[in-house]
Design an enzyme around this catalytic site. Structure first.
Site, PDB file in Angstrom:
ATOM      1  CG  LEU A   1      -1.845  -1.223   1.385  1.00  0.00           C
ATOM      2  CD1 LEU A   1      -2.759  -1.054   2.597  1.00  0.00           C
ATOM      3  CD2 LEU A   1      -2.671  -1.468   0.128  1.00  0.00           C
TER       4      LEU A   1
ATOM      5  CB  VAL B   1       8.008   3.428  12.087  1.00  0.00           C
ATOM      6  CG1 VAL B   1       7.973   3.746  10.609  1.00  0.00           C
ATOM      7  CG2 VAL B   1       7.484   2.026  12.367  1.00  0.00           C
TER       8      VAL B   1
ATOM      9  CB  CYS C   1       1.957   2.398   4.540  1.00  0.00           C
ATOM     10  SG  CYS C   1       0.723   3.338   3.649  1.00  0.00           S
TER      11      CYS C   1
ATOM     12  CE1 TYR D   1      -2.138  -5.716  11.084  1.00  0.00           C
ATOM     13  CE2 TYR D   1      -4.444  -6.367  10.912  1.00  0.00           C
ATOM     14  CZ  TYR D   1      -3.353  -5.705  10.404  1.00  0.00           C
ATOM     15  OH  TYR D   1      -3.454  -5.013   9.218  1.00  0.00           O
TER      16      TYR D   1
ATOM     17  CE  LYS E   1      -2.563  -2.133  11.195  1.00  0.00           C
ATOM     18  NZ  LYS E   1      -1.769  -1.094  10.500  1.00  0.00           N
TER      19      LYS E   1
ATOM     20  CG  PHE F   1      -6.223  -3.373  -0.089  1.00  0.00           C
ATOM     21  CD1 PHE F   1      -7.278  -3.296   0.800  1.00  0.00           C
ATOM     22  CD2 PHE F   1      -6.171  -2.481  -1.146  1.00  0.00           C
ATOM     23  CE1 PHE F   1      -8.278  -2.345   0.645  1.00  0.00           C
ATOM     24  CE2 PHE F   1      -7.159  -1.524  -1.314  1.00  0.00           C
ATOM     25  CZ  PHE F   1      -8.213  -1.453  -0.417  1.00  0.00           C
TER      26      PHE F   1
HETATM   27  N1  LIG Z   1      -2.846  -5.794   2.765  1.00  0.00           N
HETATM   28  C1  LIG Z   1      -3.975  -5.775   3.465  1.00  0.00           C
HETATM   29  O1  LIG Z   1      -4.943  -6.489   3.169  1.00  0.00           O
HETATM   30  C2  LIG Z   1      -4.119  -4.823   4.634  1.00  0.00           C
HETATM   31  C3  LIG Z   1      -5.369  -4.739   5.251  1.00  0.00           C
HETATM   32  C4  LIG Z   1      -5.541  -3.881   6.321  1.00  0.00           C
HETATM   33  C5  LIG Z   1      -4.479  -3.118   6.767  1.00  0.00           C
HETATM   34  N2  LIG Z   1      -3.286  -3.216   6.170  1.00  0.00           N
HETATM   35  C6  LIG Z   1      -2.196  -2.389   6.699  1.00  0.00           C
HETATM   36  O2  LIG Z   1      -1.632  -1.637   5.661  1.00  0.00           O
HETATM   37  C7  LIG Z   1      -0.261  -1.382   5.949  1.00  0.00           C
HETATM   38  C8  LIG Z   1       0.580  -1.787   4.746  1.00  0.00           C
HETATM   39  O3  LIG Z   1       0.431  -3.169   4.555  1.00  0.00           O
HETATM   40  P1  LIG Z   1       0.854  -3.911   3.210  1.00  0.00           P
HETATM   41  O4  LIG Z   1      -0.205  -4.908   2.947  1.00  0.00           O
HETATM   42  O5  LIG Z   1       1.216  -2.903   2.189  1.00  0.00           O
HETATM   43  O6  LIG Z   1       2.128  -4.725   3.745  1.00  0.00           O
HETATM   44  P2  LIG Z   1       3.601  -4.898   3.154  1.00  0.00           P
HETATM   45  O7  LIG Z   1       4.205  -5.982   3.975  1.00  0.00           O
HETATM   46  O8  LIG Z   1       3.571  -5.043   1.672  1.00  0.00           O
HETATM   47  O9  LIG Z   1       4.297  -3.506   3.490  1.00  0.00           O
HETATM   48  C9  LIG Z   1       4.576  -3.125   4.805  1.00  0.00           C
HETATM   49  C10 LIG Z   1       5.896  -2.387   4.808  1.00  0.00           C
HETATM   50  O10 LIG Z   1       6.130  -1.946   6.163  1.00  0.00           O
HETATM   51  C11 LIG Z   1       7.514  -2.077   6.385  1.00  0.00           C
HETATM   52  N3  LIG Z   1       7.823  -2.151   7.821  1.00  0.00           N
HETATM   53  C12 LIG Z   1       7.574  -3.184   8.675  1.00  0.00           C
HETATM   54  N4  LIG Z   1       8.085  -2.891   9.892  1.00  0.00           N
HETATM   55  C13 LIG Z   1       8.673  -1.669   9.797  1.00  0.00           C
HETATM   56  C14 LIG Z   1       9.361  -0.829  10.709  1.00  0.00           C
HETATM   57  N5  LIG Z   1       9.572  -1.189  11.988  1.00  0.00           N
HETATM   58  N6  LIG Z   1       9.810   0.357  10.259  1.00  0.00           N
HETATM   59  C15 LIG Z   1       9.610   0.742   8.978  1.00  0.00           C
HETATM   60  N7  LIG Z   1       8.984  -0.014   8.066  1.00  0.00           N
HETATM   61  C16 LIG Z   1       8.506  -1.197   8.478  1.00  0.00           C
HETATM   62  C17 LIG Z   1       7.912  -3.359   5.646  1.00  0.00           C
HETATM   63  O11 LIG Z   1       9.311  -3.398   5.422  1.00  0.00           O
HETATM   64  C18 LIG Z   1       7.099  -3.247   4.377  1.00  0.00           C
HETATM   65  O12 LIG Z   1       7.831  -2.615   3.344  1.00  0.00           O
HETATM   66  C19 LIG Z   1       0.062  -2.162   7.222  1.00  0.00           C
HETATM   67  O13 LIG Z   1      -0.015  -1.295   8.327  1.00  0.00           O
HETATM   68  C20 LIG Z   1      -1.047  -3.191   7.289  1.00  0.00           C
HETATM   69  O14 LIG Z   1      -1.313  -3.605   8.610  1.00  0.00           O
HETATM   70  C21 LIG Z   1      -3.066  -4.061   5.106  1.00  0.00           C
END
Ligand SMILES: NC(=O)c1ccc[n+]([C@@H]2O[C@H](COP(=O)([O-])OP(=O)(O)OC[C@H]3O[C@@H](n4cnc5c(N)ncnc54)[C@H](O)[C@@H]3O)[C@@H](O)[C@H]2O)c1
Length: 258
Positions: A17, A59, A85, A164, A168, A197
């Protein structure tokens, strides 16, 4: 806030995302700082060109967060927006079944999830807000916008999502008090709660699980595209009246207990 010419910091911007959000901003003429622990952010920044920079950022670290914010200021002149994100989505039962014996949820994994998803979001929010206060307000009095990523698990956490969902729910709970406090500085705070997603996080699930998850979405009965998330981020930036709200982006999905 108009997007062209502005600078946005995107945590987790190397993947999923966050990556789609970084691509959207650059395509619309903005500058981006990709703040991630994932070195793929370096390659992405190179691909996106002079309007993008990668800063290796955990972060949960104050020093890393300060460095990422400083990079926005030093490289591009100011920081106008933050999109949080970065996140992890582990799954673990409160009482695990292990080799016929029951064991409690690891406290370390619960704490780590809260640290990255909630404390990390707050860390970046506070540092970005302090920087944005220095901006000249636009004609609407706006100095900045902050978009946090919650999840529908904040409201309907499933079995295995205690950590989780709690993290959130914290992100969703942070939205209104942050928006109320930062209002006096002309900084908005909005959260997006995505449903399911198609990102690398999701791709790690078996295909059959992905298909059954997609079929659980009322309409459209598919996984969301990261570009749809990025499009909502753009709308949040552009519609100044949006503030203090957690917006579901989920195709009417309400998750079942498991
Ligand atoms: N994909 C889904 O269906 C979905 C649904 C609801 C919420 N989300 C939320 O959306 C956000 C993005 O998720 P995504 O699906 O793109 O996941 P993703 O794993 O593709 O991307 C997450 C990114 O966060 C980075 N990250 C993890 N820990 C970190 C840290 N300590 N410092 C800096 N960066 C860090 C990772 O390296 C990765 O690049 C997340 O917060 C996730 O919980 C995703």
């Amino acid at each position: 806030m108009q997007i062209p010419g502005k600078t946005f910091l995107i945590t987790g911007g190397a993947s999923g995302l966050g990556e789609a959000t970084a691509r959207m901003f650059v395509a619309r003429g903005a500058k981006v700082v990709i703040a991630d622990v994932n070195p793929a952010g370096e390659t992405l920044a190179e691909e996106l060109g002079a309007g993008a920079a990668f800063v290796r950022t955990d972060v949960t670290s104050e020093a890393d967060g300060l460095r990422a914010v400083a990079a926005a200021r030093d490289r591009f002149g100011a920081l106008h927006g933050l999109v949080n994100c970065a996140g992890i989505a582990p799954s673990e039962r409160i009482v695990r079944r292990e080799g016929g014996r029951n064991g409690p949820h690891s406290l370390e994994s619960f704490t780590r999830t809260i640290m990255i998803n909630l404390v990390g979001t707050f860390n970046m929010l506070r540092l970005a807000a302090a920087e944005m206060q220095r901006n000249e307000p636009d004609s609407d009095g706006e100095r900045g916008v902050i978009v946090n990523t919650a999840s529908i698990a904040a409201f309907e956490g499933q079995i295995g999502q205690a950590a989780y969902a709690a993290s959130k729910a914290g992100v969703a709970g942070l939205t209104l008090p942050a928006a109320r406090e930062l209002a006096r500085s002309g900084i908005r705070v909005v959260a997006i709660a995505p449903g399911l997603f198609m990102t690398p996080m999701m791709a790690s699930f078996p295909a059959a699980v992905q298909e059954s998850l997609a079929n659980s979405v009322p309409f459209p009965a598919r996984l969301g595209n990261p570009e749809e998330f990025a499009a909502l981020v753009a709308t949040v930036c552009e519609v100044t009246m949006l503030n203090g709200e957690t917006i579901r982006l989920d195709g009417a999905l309400r998750m079942a207990p498991k």
